[in-house]
Design a protein around this motif. Structure first.
Motif, short mmCIF file in Angstrom:
data_model
loop_
_atom_site.label_atom_id
_atom_site.label_comp_id
_atom_site.label_asym_id
_atom_site.label_seq_id
_atom_site.Cartn_x
_atom_site.Cartn_y
_atom_site.Cartn_z
N PHE A 41 -27.93 35.76 19.98
CA PHE A 41 -28.57 34.59 20.99
C PHE A 41 -29.83 35.45 21.75
N ASP A 42 -30.79 34.89 22.35
CA ASP A 42 -31.65 35.43 23.14
C ASP A 42 -31.61 35.15 24.58
N PHE A 47 -25.61 31.63 24.71
CA PHE A 47 -24.21 32.52 24.93
C PHE A 47 -23.17 31.54 25.25
N VAL A 48 -23.35 30.78 26.37
CA VAL A 48 -22.61 29.77 27.23
C VAL A 48 -22.19 29.03 25.95
N LYS A 49 -23.15 28.39 25.38
CA LYS A 49 -23.05 27.29 24.46
C LYS A 49 -21.84 27.76 23.39
N SER A 56 -12.14 33.22 21.67
CA SER A 56 -11.90 34.73 22.26
C SER A 56 -12.75 34.85 23.65
N ALA A 57 -13.70 33.67 23.97
CA ALA A 57 -14.55 33.74 25.04
C ALA A 57 -13.70 34.11 26.44
N LEU A 69 -23.64 32.82 32.60
CA LEU A 69 -24.39 31.93 33.54
C LEU A 69 -25.87 32.02 33.04
N ALA A 70 -26.32 30.97 32.87
CA ALA A 70 -27.84 30.84 32.22
C ALA A 70 -28.80 31.78 33.31
N GLY A 71 -29.72 32.33 32.73
CA GLY A 71 -30.76 33.32 33.57
C GLY A 71 -31.13 34.40 32.99
N GLY A 72 -30.58 34.73 31.79
CA GLY A 72 -30.88 35.90 31.00
C GLY A 72 -31.78 35.77 29.94
#
Length: 114
Positions: A41-42, A47-49, A56-57, A69-72
């Motif tokens: 992922f970018d 990654f949240v999805k 394992s999350a 959390l979104a923002g990266g």
């Protein structure tokens, strides 16, 4: 912004932003640069999805500095992830991530291998 080793290279904090935005922005960038190449992922929203369907999350989020959390957003040169930007403080991670993406777009013309 963190480099490929997850080390902070640049960090800015806006006047009147809360103190925890420093930590959240770092952790978002760190999550992308350290987990993105492994899980494909970018952005942290991706990654949240991915984590939502991964049994394992819960274990992943116990690792130091990982934040779902979104923002990266990843920074890539010639397809290789070389750094990541993390943004925190907007009312909603989607706004943080849009800001980070705008930052990457702003420097895109300078992202070339040397």
């Amino acid at each position: 912004m963190v480099n490929a080793d997850g080390v902070v290279k640049v960090q800015a904090k806006g006047d009147h932003s809360t103190i925890h935005t420093q930590d959240s922005s770092f952790r978002k960038a760190y999550t992308v640069i350290t987990m993105g190449p492994i899980f494909g992922f970018d952005t942290t929203s991706e990654f949240v999805k991915k984590a939502a369907g991964n049994p394992s999350a819960p274990a992943l989020v116990t690792l130091p500095n990982i934040l779902l959390l979104a923002g990266g957003v990843a920074i890539r040169i010639d397809g290789e992830m070389v750094a990541a930007i993390g943004v925190g403080g907007a009312p909603g991670g989607d706004k943080d991530e849009a800001c980070a993406m705008d930052g990457v777009k702003k420097i895109a013309s300078r992202l070339t291998s040397q």
